[in-house]
Motif scaffolding. Structure first.
Motif, mmCIF file in Angstrom:
data_model
loop_
_atom_site.group_PDB
_atom_site.id
_atom_site.type_symbol
_atom_site.label_atom_id
_atom_site.label_comp_id
_atom_site.label_asym_id
_atom_site.label_seq_id
_atom_site.Cartn_x
_atom_site.Cartn_y
_atom_site.Cartn_z
ATOM 1 N N ASP A 127 12.673 -3.461 7.287
ATOM 2 C CA ASP A 127 11.693 -2.566 6.669
ATOM 3 C C ASP A 127 10.232 -2.903 6.934
ATOM 4 O O ASP A 127 9.369 -2.036 6.836
ATOM 5 C CB ASP A 127 11.901 -2.535 5.145
ATOM 6 C CG ASP A 127 13.206 -1.895 4.740
ATOM 7 O OD1 ASP A 127 13.783 -1.148 5.549
ATOM 8 O OD2 ASP A 127 13.661 -2.141 3.602
ATOM 9 N N ASP A 130 8.025 -0.909 9.782
ATOM 10 C CA ASP A 130 7.871 0.507 9.452
ATOM 11 C C ASP A 130 6.933 0.706 8.261
ATOM 12 O O ASP A 130 6.062 1.582 8.273
ATOM 13 C CB ASP A 130 9.236 1.135 9.176
ATOM 14 C CG ASP A 130 9.171 2.650 9.148
ATOM 15 O OD1 ASP A 130 8.488 3.240 10.006
ATOM 16 O OD2 ASP A 130 9.803 3.242 8.252
ATOM 17 N N ILE A 131 7.085 -0.122 7.230
ATOM 18 C CA ILE A 131 6.212 -0.016 6.053
ATOM 19 C C ILE A 131 4.777 -0.394 6.427
ATOM 20 O O ILE A 131 3.828 0.268 6.001
ATOM 21 C CB ILE A 131 6.759 -0.869 4.891
ATOM 22 C CG1 ILE A 131 8.033 -0.208 4.342
ATOM 23 C CG2 ILE A 131 5.717 -1.036 3.787
ATOM 24 C CD1 ILE A 131 8.770 -1.018 3.298
ATOM 25 N N LYS A 133 3.356 -0.041 9.369
ATOM 26 C CA LYS A 133 2.821 1.100 10.133
ATOM 27 C C LYS A 133 2.404 2.231 9.190
ATOM 28 O O LYS A 133 1.336 2.828 9.366
ATOM 29 C CB LYS A 133 3.855 1.624 11.133
ATOM 30 C CG LYS A 133 4.060 0.755 12.339
ATOM 31 C CD LYS A 133 5.132 1.366 13.230
ATOM 32 C CE LYS A 133 5.496 0.468 14.372
ATOM 33 N NZ LYS A 133 6.606 1.022 15.185
ATOM 34 N N ASN A 134 3.236 2.537 8.210
ATOM 35 C CA ASN A 134 2.885 3.582 7.249
ATOM 36 C C ASN A 134 1.688 3.178 6.399
ATOM 37 O O ASN A 134 0.868 4.025 6.036
ATOM 38 C CB ASN A 134 4.090 3.949 6.385
ATOM 39 C CG ASN A 134 5.093 4.767 7.166
ATOM 40 O OD1 ASN A 134 4.725 5.591 8.001
ATOM 41 N ND2 ASN A 134 6.366 4.540 6.919
ATOM 42 N N ASN A 135 1.580 1.890 6.082
ATOM 43 C CA ASN A 135 0.399 1.374 5.399
ATOM 44 C C ASN A 135 -0.857 1.747 6.179
ATOM 45 O O ASN A 135 -1.845 2.204 5.608
ATOM 46 C CB ASN A 135 0.519 -0.153 5.268
ATOM 47 C CG ASN A 135 -0.773 -0.810 4.838
ATOM 48 O OD1 ASN A 135 -1.086 -0.883 3.669
ATOM 49 N ND2 ASN A 135 -1.538 -1.294 5.803
ATOM 50 N N TYR A 136 -0.824 1.546 7.494
ATOM 51 C CA TYR A 136 -2.007 1.805 8.327
ATOM 52 C C TYR A 136 -2.327 3.292 8.460
ATOM 53 O O TYR A 136 -3.429 3.656 8.853
ATOM 54 C CB TYR A 136 -1.846 1.161 9.699
ATOM 55 C CG TYR A 136 -1.924 -0.355 9.649
ATOM 56 C CD1 TYR A 136 -2.844 -1.003 8.819
ATOM 57 C CD2 TYR A 136 -1.083 -1.136 10.416
ATOM 58 C CE1 TYR A 136 -2.917 -2.383 8.761
ATOM 59 C CE2 TYR A 136 -1.151 -2.521 10.374
ATOM 60 C CZ TYR A 136 -2.075 -3.135 9.550
ATOM 61 O OH TYR A 136 -2.144 -4.503 9.494
ATOM 62 N N LYS A 137 -1.396 4.158 8.106
ATOM 63 C CA LYS A 137 -1.666 5.600 8.116
ATOM 64 C C LYS A 137 -2.438 6.042 6.876
ATOM 65 O O LYS A 137 -3.081 7.086 6.895
ATOM 66 C CB LYS A 137 -0.349 6.383 8.192
ATOM 67 C CG LYS A 137 0.393 6.195 9.493
ATOM 68 C CD LYS A 137 1.748 6.884 9.436
ATOM 69 C CE LYS A 137 2.569 6.581 10.669
ATOM 70 N NZ LYS A 137 3.926 7.158 10.573
ATOM 71 N N LEU A 138 -2.337 5.275 5.797
ATOM 72 C CA LEU A 138 -2.944 5.666 4.524
ATOM 73 C C LEU A 138 -4.117 4.798 4.110
ATOM 74 O O LEU A 138 -5.200 5.294 3.810
ATOM 75 C CB LEU A 138 -1.867 5.620 3.418
ATOM 76 C CG LEU A 138 -2.344 5.809 1.977
ATOM 77 C CD1 LEU A 138 -2.876 7.224 1.768
ATOM 78 C CD2 LEU A 138 -1.209 5.504 1.000
ATOM 79 N N TRP A 166 2.132 5.761 -2.966
ATOM 80 C CA TRP A 166 2.604 4.673 -2.119
ATOM 81 C C TRP A 166 3.772 3.950 -2.795
ATOM 82 O O TRP A 166 4.774 3.646 -2.157
ATOM 83 C CB TRP A 166 1.456 3.705 -1.832
ATOM 84 C CG TRP A 166 1.845 2.518 -1.021
ATOM 85 C CD1 TRP A 166 1.985 1.235 -1.457
ATOM 86 C CD2 TRP A 166 2.166 2.497 0.377
ATOM 87 N NE1 TRP A 166 2.365 0.422 -0.423
ATOM 88 C CE2 TRP A 166 2.477 1.162 0.713
ATOM 89 C CE3 TRP A 166 2.213 3.462 1.375
ATOM 90 C CZ2 TRP A 166 2.828 0.787 1.999
ATOM 91 C CZ3 TRP A 166 2.568 3.075 2.655
ATOM 92 C CH2 TRP A 166 2.873 1.756 2.962
ATOM 93 N N TYR A 169 6.929 5.834 -2.526
ATOM 94 C CA TYR A 169 7.517 5.605 -1.201
ATOM 95 C C TYR A 169 8.204 4.238 -1.135
ATOM 96 O O TYR A 169 9.355 4.128 -0.685
ATOM 97 C CB TYR A 169 6.420 5.722 -0.128
ATOM 98 C CG TYR A 169 6.764 5.087 1.201
ATOM 99 C CD1 TYR A 169 7.731 5.652 2.031
ATOM 100 C CD2 TYR A 169 6.125 3.930 1.630
ATOM 101 C CE1 TYR A 169 8.045 5.068 3.252
ATOM 102 C CE2 TYR A 169 6.430 3.343 2.841
ATOM 103 C CZ TYR A 169 7.391 3.911 3.644
ATOM 104 O OH TYR A 169 7.705 3.339 4.845
ATOM 105 N N ARG A 173 12.069 3.664 -0.588
ATOM 106 C CA ARG A 173 12.427 2.971 0.651
ATOM 107 C C ARG A 173 13.251 1.714 0.377
ATOM 108 O O ARG A 173 14.209 1.419 1.089
ATOM 109 C CB ARG A 173 11.133 2.626 1.406
ATOM 110 C CG ARG A 173 11.306 1.842 2.674
ATOM 111 C CD ARG A 173 11.948 2.706 3.740
ATOM 112 N NE ARG A 173 12.321 1.904 4.866
ATOM 113 C CZ ARG A 173 11.722 1.954 6.042
ATOM 114 N NH1 ARG A 173 10.750 2.793 6.238
ATOM 115 N NH2 ARG A 173 12.134 1.184 7.015
#
Length: 182
Positions: A127, A130-131, A133-138, A166, A169, A173
């Motif tokens: 995990d 992926d988490i 990467k999603n952190n860096y989107k927000l 968050w 999610y 997740r």
């Protein structure tokens, strides 16, 4: 409403770490309940209140205090005003704090779910990237606004307010494989 806000401000000034721990715990618990109610669509009788209490505990004992302490460190080292200051804080936050905090968060969740060291390693392997990467989107955008415009004593509240989504999610997740959906 202004009486409540003034009361909140007074408590925040008098007990900054404690208040931010309470608000972080509350908002992490709320994120878990949103995951269970909205994302997982559980019926009331199938809600996992232990899981919610665990998320509250993570926010109260780890998230709120760590975030407040970290923001204080950033403020002492970089100051609190200006666009360059905000950019430096975001860079440190996203390159130092976020990656390590995600490790702590995932490890704690896995341990609270009864996982042993192998389970924790597996959770991180499956995990973490992926988490992150999603952190860096927000979070870079949220933190840029937060550090540039929000006074230090309200920064944890801003982050934890956005973090409700968050945390929803993260809760979904990290629990999607542990229990069947109802």
């Amino acid at each position: 409403m202004s009486v409540m806000f003034r009361g909140y401000q007074n408590l925040l000034k008098k007990f900054p770490l404690g208040m931010q721990a309470i608000q972080a715990g509350t908002l992490m618990g709320l994120g878990d309940q949103l995951a269970q109610n909205v994302v997982e669509r559980r019926k009331f009788e199938n809600l996992d209140f232990i899981r919610t209490a665990q998320f509250f505990g993570i926010g109260f004992f780890i998230g709120g205090p760590a975030t407040r302490t970290w923001y204080g460190i950033l403020d002492r080292h970089f100051g609190s005003k200006g666009g360059t200051v905000a950019l430096k804080k975001v860079a440190c936050d996203q390159l130092l704090f976020a990656p390590s905090f995600i490790v702590i968060l995932l490890s704690t969740i896995s341990a609270l779910q009864g996982g042993n060291m192998e389970d924790i390693k597996s959770r991180l392997k499956n995990d973490y990237i992926d988490i992150l990467k999603n952190n860096y989107k927000l979070w870079p955008v949220v933190q840029l606004v937060n550090f540039a415009l929000v006074p230090l004593h309200y920064q944890v509240l801003v982050v934890q307010s956005v973090a409700v989504l968050w945390n929803t999610y993260i809760s979904y997740r990290t629990n999607r494989d542990t229990q069947p959906l109802h």
